[in-house]
Design an enzyme around this catalytic site. Structure first.
Site, short mmCIF file in Angstrom:
data_model
loop_
_atom_site.label_atom_id
_atom_site.label_comp_id
_atom_site.label_asym_id
_atom_site.label_seq_id
_atom_site.Cartn_x
_atom_site.Cartn_y
_atom_site.Cartn_z
N ARG A 83 0.84 -1.20 0.00
CA ARG A 83 0.00 0.00 0.00
C ARG A 83 0.87 1.25 0.00
O ARG A 83 0.57 2.23 -0.69
CB ARG A 83 -0.95 0.00 1.20
CG ARG A 83 -2.04 -1.06 1.12
CD ARG A 83 -3.01 -0.96 2.28
NE ARG A 83 -3.83 0.24 2.20
CZ ARG A 83 -4.63 0.68 3.17
NH1 ARG A 83 -4.68 0.02 4.32
NH2 ARG A 83 -5.35 1.76 3.02
N CYS A 95 -1.09 5.82 9.27
CA CYS A 95 -1.45 4.51 8.71
C CYS A 95 -2.59 4.74 7.72
O CYS A 95 -2.58 5.72 6.99
CB CYS A 95 -1.83 3.54 9.83
SG CYS A 95 -3.19 4.13 10.88
#
Length: 275
Positions: free
Chosen positions: A172, A230
């Site tokens: 990611r 995050c």
């Protein structure tokens, strides 16, 4: 005070003169709600706390899990029996992310004694209960600011002046996949540091010296200003906890990638290079 507690330590403290308030924060990204799991069996005396509705505000420009309204958060904690002078232990199903979010919020809001059950429910070897307690309301009043908190501009600045860690999975970060947010990639200047590498195969945190070595290799040198983000401010809280175990204070960009990527004016970097 250590931010974690072992199952054996929890057994001992629960039998003591001042047992901790237990909060069950079972939650998983994209998974089933945690309440049915709680009702099927939880640590005796534990109160269920819903991450999506009690530990976060409504999704929007602030991300998928923006910080909750401070007054509403305080009310939820008091309903769960949290008082200012009572120890609190939080746990989840084992991943540690939901528990870390509760730990971070309570610590940020000024509670002095909050710990995460290391290894979560999987580390517990005692009996479970199906009884849903009705705790005596607590007196905890949030006083935000005890832990570092960044907004998007602060995260962008720190990525240039200090060390901004990206706690998501490496793919990611690199922008190879993005299953949730508008666009893949990372904040320019951020360093990839997946949360999953803070724990061993049993889900328990690595030893403090191992964590310190890990973060030092990523650039957490003495005197460096450190922050974490995050996807939506959940697994990042787990990384802030790991950094605290390593003796490294760190701020959290709570909006994280879900807030950053929703703003088309924000730059996006892709690939393994921070820039």
């Amino acid at each position: 005070m250590k931010p974690i507690i072992s199952a054996s330590e929890l057994v001992s403290e629960s039998a003591g003169a001042k047992p901790p308030v237990l909060l069950d924060v079972r939650w998983s990204l994209g998974g089933p709600p945690g309440r049915p799991e709680y009702e099927a069996g939880h640590l005796p005396g534990a109160v269920y706390v819903d991450l999506d509705t009690e530990l976060a505000g409504a999704p929007g420009s602030g991300g998928r899990h923006p910080l909750p309204d401070v007054a509403a958060f305080g009310a939820a904690m008091r309903r769960a029996g949290v008082s200012a002078d009572t120890p609190v232990v939080v746990y989840d199903g084992g991943l540690g992310w939901g528990a870390a979010r509760a730990w971070w919020l309570l610590r940020w809001a000024g509670h002095p004694d909050v710990r995460v059950l290391d290894g979560g429910l999987a580390a517990w070897t005692g009996e479970l209960s199906k009884d849903v307690p009705e705790p005596v309301p607590g007196d905890f009043e949030p006083r935000p600011g005890a832990l570092g908190l960044l907004d998007a501009d602060g995260a962008a600045s720190l990525a240039r002046s200090g060390l901004l860690l990206d706690a998501r999975a490496g793919e990611r970060y690199r922008g190879e996949v993005e299953p949730i947010d508008r666009v893949g990639g990372h904040i320019p200047g951020a360093v990839s540091a997946p949360t999953t590498e803070n724990v061993g195969p049993d889900g328990r945190f690595l030893a403090p010296e191992a964590l310190a070595a890990r973060f030092a290799a990523l650039g957490a040198t003495p005197g460096a200003e450190v922050a974490v983000y995050c996807g939506s401010g959940v697994s990042g809280a787990h990384e802030v906890l790991a950094l605290e175990l390593a003796g490294i204070p760190a701020a959290l960009y709570a909006g994280s990638w879900s807030a950053w990527s929703s703003d088309p004016t924000r730059p996006v970097a892709v690939g393994p290079d921070p820039q």
